[in-house]
Design a protein around this motif. Sequence first.
Motif, PDB file in Angstrom:
ATOM      1  N   ARG A 339       0.838  -1.198   0.000  1.00 30.53           N
ATOM      2  CA  ARG A 339       0.000   0.000   0.000  1.00 30.53           C
ATOM      3  C   ARG A 339       0.867   1.239   0.000  1.00 30.53           C
ATOM      4  NH1 ARG A 339      -5.467  -0.331   3.538  1.00 30.53           N
ATOM      5  NH2 ARG A 339      -5.690   1.683   2.494  1.00 30.53           N
ATOM      6  N   ASP A 340       0.426   2.248  -0.714  1.00 29.33           N
ATOM      7  CA  ASP A 340       1.055   3.550  -0.685  1.00 29.33           C
ATOM      8  C   ASP A 340       0.724   4.198   0.653  1.00 29.33           C
ATOM      9  OD1 ASP A 340       1.915   6.133  -1.006  1.00 29.33           O
ATOM     10  OD2 ASP A 340       0.768   6.535  -2.836  1.00 29.33           O
ATOM     11  N   PRO A 341       1.725   4.598   1.436  1.00 29.02           N
ATOM     12  CA  PRO A 341       1.424   5.150   2.760  1.00 29.02           C
ATOM     13  C   PRO A 341       0.803   6.546   2.717  1.00 29.02           C
ATOM     14  CG  PRO A 341       3.773   5.277   2.319  1.00 29.02           C
ATOM     15  CD  PRO A 341       3.174   4.480   1.195  1.00 29.02           C
ATOM     16  N   GLU A 342       0.961   7.264   1.621  1.00 33.33           N
ATOM     17  CA  GLU A 342       0.519   8.659   1.611  1.00 33.33           C
ATOM     18  C   GLU A 342      -0.986   8.822   1.833  1.00 33.33           C
ATOM     19  OE1 GLU A 342       1.010  12.847  -0.878  1.00 33.33           O
ATOM     20  OE2 GLU A 342       1.996  11.013  -1.587  1.00 33.33           O
ATOM     21  N   PRO A 343      -1.852   8.067   1.134  1.00 31.61           N
ATOM     22  CA  PRO A 343      -3.292   8.220   1.409  1.00 31.61           C
ATOM     23  C   PRO A 343      -3.658   7.869   2.846  1.00 31.61           C
ATOM     24  CG  PRO A 343      -2.937   7.061  -0.670  1.00 31.61           C
ATOM     25  CD  PRO A 343      -1.619   7.127   0.012  1.00 31.61           C
ATOM     26  N   VAL A 344      -3.007   6.853   3.392  1.00 28.91           N
ATOM     27  CA  VAL A 344      -3.286   6.469   4.781  1.00 28.91           C
ATOM     28  C   VAL A 344      -2.832   7.577   5.726  1.00 28.91           C
ATOM     29  CG1 VAL A 344      -2.829   4.770   6.585  1.00 28.91           C
ATOM     30  CG2 VAL A 344      -3.082   4.031   4.200  1.00 28.91           C
ATOM     31  N   TYR A 345      -1.674   8.144   5.433  1.00 31.11           N
ATOM     32  CA  TYR A 345      -1.176   9.275   6.228  1.00 31.11           C
ATOM     33  C   TYR A 345      -2.177  10.427   6.212  1.00 31.11           C
ATOM     34  CZ  TYR A 345       1.222  13.771   6.627  1.00 31.11           C
ATOM     35  OH  TYR A 345       1.551  15.073   6.922  1.00 31.11           O
ATOM     36  N   ARG A 346      -2.687  10.759   5.037  1.00 32.06           N
ATOM     37  CA  ARG A 346      -3.648  11.860   4.943  1.00 32.06           C
ATOM     38  C   ARG A 346      -4.906  11.554   5.738  1.00 32.06           C
ATOM     39  NH1 ARG A 346      -2.284  12.006  -0.702  1.00 32.06           N
ATOM     40  NH2 ARG A 346      -4.269  10.968  -1.144  1.00 32.06           N
ATOM     41  N   THR A 370       3.331  11.493  26.595  1.00 35.71           N
ATOM     42  CA  THR A 370       2.207  10.988  25.803  1.00 35.71           C
ATOM     43  C   THR A 370       1.512   9.830  26.524  1.00 35.71           C
ATOM     44  OG1 THR A 370       3.479  11.546  23.813  1.00 35.71           O
ATOM     45  CG2 THR A 370       1.523  10.161  23.528  1.00 35.71           C
ATOM     46  N   PRO A 371       0.221   9.915  26.783  1.00 37.29           N
ATOM     47  CA  PRO A 371      -0.467   8.847  27.518  1.00 37.29           C
ATOM     48  C   PRO A 371      -0.630   7.574  26.678  1.00 37.29           C
ATOM     49  CG  PRO A 371      -1.702  10.918  27.583  1.00 37.29           C
ATOM     50  CD  PRO A 371      -0.653  11.070  26.530  1.00 37.29           C
ATOM     51  N   ASP A 372      -0.722   6.430  27.354  1.00 31.50           N
ATOM     52  CA  ASP A 372      -1.003   5.162  26.672  1.00 31.50           C
ATOM     53  C   ASP A 372      -2.265   5.268  25.827  1.00 31.50           C
ATOM     54  OD1 ASP A 372       1.176   4.052  27.867  1.00 31.50           O
ATOM     55  OD2 ASP A 372       0.088   2.543  29.027  1.00 31.50           O
ATOM     56  N   ALA A 373      -3.266   5.949  26.356  1.00 31.77           N
ATOM     57  CA  ALA A 373      -4.549   6.023  25.659  1.00 31.77           C
ATOM     58  C   ALA A 373      -4.401   6.692  24.294  1.00 31.77           C
ATOM     59  CB  ALA A 373      -5.565   6.784  26.515  1.00 31.77           C
ATOM     60  N   ILE A 374      -3.513   7.656  24.182  1.00 32.95           N
ATOM     61  CA  ILE A 374      -3.287   8.331  22.900  1.00 32.95           C
ATOM     62  C   ILE A 374      -2.619   7.375  21.915  1.00 32.95           C
ATOM     63  CG2 ILE A 374      -1.947  10.155  21.767  1.00 32.95           C
ATOM     64  CD1 ILE A 374      -4.427  11.178  23.193  1.00 32.95           C
ATOM     65  N   LEU A 375      -1.621   6.633  22.395  1.00 36.09           N
ATOM     66  CA  LEU A 375      -0.945   5.660  21.532  1.00 36.09           C
ATOM     67  C   LEU A 375      -1.930   4.597  21.049  1.00 36.09           C
ATOM     68  CD1 LEU A 375       2.289   5.168  23.675  1.00 36.09           C
ATOM     69  CD2 LEU A 375       1.972   6.716  21.737  1.00 36.09           C
ATOM     70  N   GLU A 376      -2.735   4.106  21.960  1.00 38.10           N
ATOM     71  CA  GLU A 376      -3.696   3.056  21.610  1.00 38.10           C
ATOM     72  C   GLU A 376      -4.743   3.574  20.635  1.00 38.10           C
ATOM     73  OE1 GLU A 376      -5.010   2.096  25.495  1.00 38.10           O
ATOM     74  OE2 GLU A 376      -3.164   1.001  26.031  1.00 38.10           O
ATOM     75  N   ARG A 377      -5.195   4.808  20.850  1.00 37.03           N
ATOM     76  CA  ARG A 377      -6.215   5.367  19.960  1.00 37.03           C
ATOM     77  C   ARG A 377      -5.653   5.623  18.567  1.00 37.03           C
ATOM     78  NH1 ARG A 377      -8.377  10.408  22.359  1.00 37.03           N
ATOM     79  NH2 ARG A 377      -7.673  11.698  20.638  1.00 37.03           N
ATOM     80  N   ALA A 378      -4.416   6.075  18.485  1.00 31.38           N
ATOM     81  CA  ALA A 378      -3.793   6.324  17.184  1.00 31.38           C
ATOM     82  C   ALA A 378      -3.676   5.034  16.389  1.00 31.38           C
ATOM     83  CB  ALA A 378      -2.425   6.957  17.377  1.00 31.38           C
ATOM     84  N   VAL A 379      -3.245   3.963  17.052  1.00 30.76           N
ATOM     85  CA  VAL A 379      -3.087   2.687  16.352  1.00 30.76           C
ATOM     86  C   VAL A 379      -4.449   2.087  16.020  1.00 30.76           C
ATOM     87  CG1 VAL A 379      -2.117   0.366  16.470  1.00 30.76           C
ATOM     88  CG2 VAL A 379      -0.822   2.303  17.380  1.00 30.76           C
ATOM     89  N   ALA A 380      -5.436   2.275  16.890  1.00 31.98           N
ATOM     90  CA  ALA A 380      -6.785   1.809  16.583  1.00 31.98           C
ATOM     91  C   ALA A 380      -7.342   2.528  15.354  1.00 31.98           C
ATOM     92  CB  ALA A 380      -7.699   2.031  17.791  1.00 31.98           C
ATOM     93  N   THR A 381      -7.046   3.803  15.225  1.00 27.62           N
ATOM     94  CA  THR A 381      -7.471   4.566  14.050  1.00 27.62           C
ATOM     95  C   THR A 381      -6.807   4.005  12.798  1.00 27.62           C
ATOM     96  OG1 THR A 381      -7.748   6.553  15.394  1.00 27.62           O
ATOM     97  CG2 THR A 381      -7.592   6.864  13.007  1.00 27.62           C
ATOM     98  N   LEU A 382      -5.501   3.702  12.906  1.00 28.56           N
ATOM     99  CA  LEU A 382      -4.775   3.101  11.797  1.00 28.56           C
ATOM    100  C   LEU A 382      -5.396   1.760  11.405  1.00 28.56           C
ATOM    101  CD1 LEU A 382      -2.277   2.866   9.883  1.00 28.56           C
ATOM    102  CD2 LEU A 382      -1.069   1.817  11.823  1.00 28.56           C
ATOM    103  N   ARG A 383      -5.672   0.947  12.397  1.00 31.75           N
ATOM    104  CA  ARG A 383      -6.258  -0.383  12.127  1.00 31.75           C
ATOM    105  C   ARG A 383      -7.593  -0.245  11.393  1.00 31.75           C
ATOM    106  NH1 ARG A 383      -5.835  -5.393  14.866  1.00 31.75           N
ATOM    107  NH2 ARG A 383      -4.659  -4.395  16.574  1.00 31.75           N
ATOM    108  N   ALA A 384      -8.396   0.700  11.823  1.00 28.15           N
ATOM    109  CA  ALA A 384      -9.708   0.898  11.183  1.00 28.15           C
ATOM    110  C   ALA A 384      -9.541   1.343   9.727  1.00 28.15           C
ATOM    111  CB  ALA A 384     -10.511   1.929  11.968  1.00 28.15           C
ATOM    112  N   LEU A 385      -8.545   2.169   9.462  1.00 25.22           N
ATOM    113  CA  LEU A 385      -8.305   2.632   8.109  1.00 25.22           C
ATOM    114  C   LEU A 385      -7.841   1.495   7.184  1.00 25.22           C
ATOM    115  CD1 LEU A 385      -6.557   6.052   8.775  1.00 25.22           C
ATOM    116  CD2 LEU A 385      -8.792   5.703   7.724  1.00 25.22           C
ATOM    117  N   LEU A 386      -7.071   0.580   7.755  1.00 24.20           N
ATOM    118  CA  LEU A 386      -6.546  -0.518   6.946  1.00 24.20           C
ATOM    119  C   LEU A 386      -7.569  -1.632   6.764  1.00 24.20           C
ATOM    120  CD1 LEU A 386      -2.909  -0.811   8.405  1.00 24.20           C
ATOM    121  CD2 LEU A 386      -3.687   0.422   6.376  1.00 24.20           C
TER     122      LEU A 386
END
Length: 386
Positions: A339-346, A370-386
Motif C-alpha cells: 500500500r502507498d502510505p501517503e493516502p493512509v497518512y492523509r 504521551t499517555p497510553d490512551a493516545i498511543l492506543e487510539r492512534a493505532v486503533a485509528t490506523l487499524r480501522a483505516l486498513l
Amino acid sequence: MPRTPVPSIDPDLLAREFPQQDDICYLNHAAVAPWPLRTAEAVRAFAEENIRRGAAGYERWLQTERTLRAQLREICGAAHSDEIALVKNTSEALSFVAHGLDWNAGDNVVITDLEFPSNRIVWESLRPRGVEVREAPVSCATDPEAAVEAAIDGATRLVAVSSVQFGTGLKLDIGRLGASCRARGVLFCLDAIQSIGALRFDVQAAQADFAMADGHKWMLGPEGLGLFYCREAVMDRLQLHEYGWHMIERQGDYDRREWETARSARRFECGSSNMLGAHALSASVGLLLELGMETVETRLAERVEVLLAELDAVPGVRVVSPRDPARRAGIVTFALANRDPEPVYRDLRERGVICALRGGGIRFSPHFYTPDAILERAVATLRALL
C-alpha cells in the motif's frame, strides 16, 4: 530481561503542562512539538510586559538569556556556557561550520545516506570549491558505524552525521564515531536535533567538535531558536562571515572604535537576540531539566515500547525503525504491505492523528508525556483505516 522501571511523574503536572485537545493524538515531536503550558505563560508574560513597560526590564531579559545558555549547556553536556551560541536554526549552525572551515580542493566530508536535507545540502554547497561529499551506506549496513569509518581516508576533514536519523529513527553510536574521528584528526559534527530533549546527550563524551539542534522538536520550544555547540579548542578554526555589534568582546561599549571578536561562541551571534524565543525556550528546557533527562529518556523509551507492541498487532504493518533499544530514540516509522502510505497518512491526519510521512512510511513520534490512551487510539485509528 526485566524492564527498566519507569520513573514516576506527578500526573497532575503532566495534565497541567500538556492540556492538548481531546480530538487529536499528537505523535509528531520529531517535526514540531506542542509547547508546555509554562512556555505559553512565559510568552504571554513577556508580551504583556512589553505592552506595559517596553524594554524597561531589559537587564532582566538578559539574565533570562544567560539562564538559557546555562540550560542548553547542561542539556547538551558542554563544558561551559561560552561554548554555546544561540542560533536561528540547525541549518544556520551547519552553515557556520561548512563555510567557516578553510577547505582545500580534494578534501572530503563524510555523511550518511539517510541524512535530512539540512545535513546534506550544506556540504554539497562546497563542491564548487573542490570538496567531495561521501555518503556512507548506513541504510543497508549491519554495522552503521563501520560504514561511516570505512568512508574516512586521509583527505577527510570532517564527519557530519545526525545522532538520530529523521526518517528511520536509527540512533548511531556517536561515542564510537567521535573517538574514531579524534584518533584520526578528523573533525566531528553532530546534527543532534532528534536527540537533544529526547535523550541524555553529552557532547564531551561523544568527542564532538560541533553540535547543533533546533528548540522546536524534542526540547518543546518555539521555532526560530536553537543551540550551536562549538568546542572551545576548535572555535578559532571557523572563519566568520557575519559581523555586527553583538559578536564583539566588549559588547555594549558603543563608543569604542576598536573591536575584537568575542572569545566565546557569542562570536557567531552578529546581532540582537531573539528575546521572545529565549523566554519561551528557557521555560521549555527548564521543564525537561526539572524532571531530569534520565527520567525523560526512560519514559520516552517506554512510550516507544508500547507503540511498537500496538503496531505489531496490526496486520499489514511493518516497523521500519530499529528494534534494538540501543539503536532508537523517539521515532517509530512503519511501512504498509502493498500500500502507498501517503493516502493512509492523509486519512490519519484528517482523523486527528498528527504524524509525518518520512523514511518510506509513516512516522509516529511521541514524547515522554504521551499517555497510553493516545498511543492506543492512534493505532486503533490506523487499524480501522486498513
